[in-house]
Design a protein around this motif. Sequence first.
Motif, PDB file in Angstrom:
ATOM      1  N   PHE A 242     -28.700  -0.266 -12.984  1.00  0.00           N
ATOM      2  CA  PHE A 242     -28.426   0.047 -14.387  1.00  0.00           C
ATOM      3  C   PHE A 242     -28.109   1.526 -14.573  1.00  0.00           C
ATOM      4  O   PHE A 242     -28.794   2.249 -15.303  1.00  0.00           O
ATOM      5  CB  PHE A 242     -29.597  -0.397 -15.281  1.00  0.00           C
ATOM      6  CG  PHE A 242     -29.840  -1.876 -15.229  1.00  0.00           C
ATOM      7  CD1 PHE A 242     -28.872  -2.770 -15.688  1.00  0.00           C
ATOM      8  CD2 PHE A 242     -31.010  -2.402 -14.690  1.00  0.00           C
ATOM      9  CE1 PHE A 242     -29.070  -4.147 -15.620  1.00  0.00           C
ATOM     10  CE2 PHE A 242     -31.218  -3.771 -14.624  1.00  0.00           C
ATOM     11  CZ  PHE A 242     -30.251  -4.643 -15.091  1.00  0.00           C
TER      12      PHE A 242
ATOM     13  N   THR B 293     -22.991   0.301 -11.922  1.00  0.00           N
ATOM     14  CA  THR B 293     -22.493   0.943 -13.148  1.00  0.00           C
ATOM     15  C   THR B 293     -22.416  -0.067 -14.289  1.00  0.00           C
ATOM     16  O   THR B 293     -22.208   0.315 -15.435  1.00  0.00           O
ATOM     17  CB  THR B 293     -21.071   1.491 -12.942  1.00  0.00           C
ATOM     18  OG1 THR B 293     -20.181   0.390 -12.718  1.00  0.00           O
ATOM     19  CG2 THR B 293     -21.005   2.453 -11.772  1.00  0.00           C
TER      20      THR B 293
ATOM     21  N   ARG C  83     -27.040  -5.153 -22.920  1.00  0.00           N
ATOM     22  CA  ARG C  83     -27.944  -5.736 -23.925  1.00  0.00           C
ATOM     23  C   ARG C  83     -27.205  -5.935 -25.243  1.00  0.00           C
ATOM     24  O   ARG C  83     -27.454  -6.890 -25.967  1.00  0.00           O
ATOM     25  CB  ARG C  83     -29.140  -4.822 -24.149  1.00  0.00           C
ATOM     26  CG  ARG C  83     -30.232  -5.049 -23.121  1.00  0.00           C
ATOM     27  CD  ARG C  83     -31.333  -4.068 -23.351  1.00  0.00           C
ATOM     28  NE  ARG C  83     -32.589  -4.518 -22.812  1.00  0.00           N
ATOM     29  CZ  ARG C  83     -33.615  -3.722 -22.580  1.00  0.00           C
ATOM     30  NH1 ARG C  83     -33.537  -2.429 -22.858  1.00  0.00           N
ATOM     31  NH2 ARG C  83     -34.724  -4.202 -22.093  1.00  0.00           N
TER      32      ARG C  83
ATOM     33  N   ALA D 204     -27.992  -0.621 -21.790  1.00  0.00           N
ATOM     34  CA  ALA D 204     -27.811  -0.689 -23.251  1.00  0.00           C
ATOM     35  C   ALA D 204     -26.513  -1.437 -23.592  1.00  0.00           C
ATOM     36  O   ALA D 204     -26.492  -2.276 -24.501  1.00  0.00           O
ATOM     37  CB  ALA D 204     -27.786   0.717 -23.834  1.00  0.00           C
ATOM     38  N   ARG D 205     -25.450  -1.155 -22.839  1.00  0.00           N
ATOM     39  CA  ARG D 205     -24.174  -1.840 -23.111  1.00  0.00           C
ATOM     40  C   ARG D 205     -24.311  -3.343 -22.919  1.00  0.00           C
ATOM     41  O   ARG D 205     -23.866  -4.138 -23.741  1.00  0.00           O
ATOM     42  CB  ARG D 205     -23.080  -1.342 -22.153  1.00  0.00           C
ATOM     43  CG  ARG D 205     -22.479  -0.025 -22.564  1.00  0.00           C
ATOM     44  CD  ARG D 205     -21.354   0.344 -21.620  1.00  0.00           C
ATOM     45  NE  ARG D 205     -20.126  -0.379 -21.911  1.00  0.00           N
ATOM     46  CZ  ARG D 205     -19.077  -0.416 -21.102  1.00  0.00           C
ATOM     47  NH1 ARG D 205     -19.118   0.212 -19.945  1.00  0.00           N
ATOM     48  NH2 ARG D 205     -17.989  -1.074 -21.431  1.00  0.00           N
TER      49      ARG D 205
ATOM     50  N   LYS E 293     -26.192   4.974 -15.689  1.00  0.00           N
ATOM     51  CA  LYS E 293     -25.662   5.494 -16.960  1.00  0.00           C
ATOM     52  C   LYS E 293     -26.168   4.627 -18.129  1.00  0.00           C
ATOM     53  O   LYS E 293     -27.333   4.295 -18.152  1.00  0.00           O
ATOM     54  CB  LYS E 293     -24.137   5.592 -16.892  1.00  0.00           C
ATOM     55  CG  LYS E 293     -23.711   6.528 -15.750  1.00  0.00           C
ATOM     56  CD  LYS E 293     -22.229   6.613 -15.558  1.00  0.00           C
ATOM     57  CE  LYS E 293     -21.950   7.452 -14.317  1.00  0.00           C
ATOM     58  NZ  LYS E 293     -20.594   7.407 -13.858  1.00  0.00           N
ATOM     59  N   ASP E 294     -25.276   4.223 -19.038  1.00  0.00           N
ATOM     60  CA  ASP E 294     -25.749   3.463 -20.210  1.00  0.00           C
ATOM     61  C   ASP E 294     -25.538   1.961 -20.039  1.00  0.00           C
ATOM     62  O   ASP E 294     -25.439   1.219 -21.015  1.00  0.00           O
ATOM     63  CB  ASP E 294     -25.002   3.960 -21.467  1.00  0.00           C
ATOM     64  CG  ASP E 294     -23.489   3.712 -21.351  1.00  0.00           C
ATOM     65  OD1 ASP E 294     -23.012   3.369 -20.228  1.00  0.00           O
ATOM     66  OD2 ASP E 294     -22.781   3.831 -22.358  1.00  0.00           O
ATOM     67  N   SER E 295     -25.457   1.501 -18.770  1.00  0.00           N
ATOM     68  CA  SER E 295     -25.052   0.107 -18.559  1.00  0.00           C
ATOM     69  C   SER E 295     -26.046  -0.909 -19.119  1.00  0.00           C
ATOM     70  O   SER E 295     -25.633  -1.960 -19.619  1.00  0.00           O
ATOM     71  CB  SER E 295     -24.797  -0.158 -17.072  1.00  0.00           C
ATOM     72  OG  SER E 295     -25.919   0.180 -16.311  1.00  0.00           O
TER      73      SER E 295
END
Length: 289
Positions: A252, A224, A261, A258-259, A254-256
């Motif tokens: 990676f 997560t 990065r 992008a978070r 969900k949005d992990s």
Amino acid sequence: MQLVSPNFADILPANFEIKNFPDGDSYIRILDPEKYKGQQVTFFHRLYPNQNDSITQALLVLGVLKKLKCEVTMVAPYLPYSRQDKTFHDGEAESAKIVCNLLAGAGVKKLVTFDCHFLKKEGEFKYGKLNLQNISLSKAIIDHAKEKFGNTDGAGTEVPFEIVSPDEGANYLVEGAGGKSMKKVRGEYETENKDEAYRTIESMERNFDVSGKNVLIIDDMISTGGTMVKAAENLKKGGAKKVGCATTHGFFLKDSLARLRGMCDFVFASDTIPNEVSEVKIGDFVANL
Ligand code: R5P
């Protein structure tokens, strides 16, 4: 002889078929099966993503190989269910052992895998009834991260480098390179989403200085992303100059991605699970198995 799954075709040419029946049951077919009769076979098949289907497909292939009296080494770069090697409540499944026993019972003489969560070091092991060879990517990951950081800042001044693991369980990935470990404490299973078994992170502590340093965080997996986010936040608060995060197994969820990065200088993983930041390749490690 090599038997290569279509889900391994990014590394070796696939040579058997996997399809689905209309109801979703898996169909597999080994072409020209007689040539495998009585042979030593290395069976390459990813068990993630779609772990439950992928395990079933593996069992079907192993059933055919058993009938052909083959001696099977299986290469599964990420071993699903490896995180459930302990139970916390009565009646919980010891999933890691159950899956290992299932593969052994289906005829796997040895399973070759990477940075297996419950083994925590490189080498040959027996877990339940399964023989395992665990390969660690820590050196390849550290070498790759060093290139990304470089030695100096923009003005040519040398920047000290620190390697850390976000918890003691991943200490084995960093200790050989003189790295240090943070301390993560997980809480109870969350009750908000009744269908999801997830234990929140209560705290992430560090008892060493990182100010002015470039810091690489390595974990065996980013799922997560909760662990990496907490670790990166802690290091940034502690004054780290640059923070990079890297892992062997990049889910990676969900949005992990992008978070991470958004808050780190770089994020990368290996291709044990193919993803858009699979920068460390396992091809050389499996080529001669
Ligand atoms: C746990 O002990 C593992 O080594 C990883 O730290 C963990 O599984 C990562 O999960 P998440 O990305 O969901 O925090």
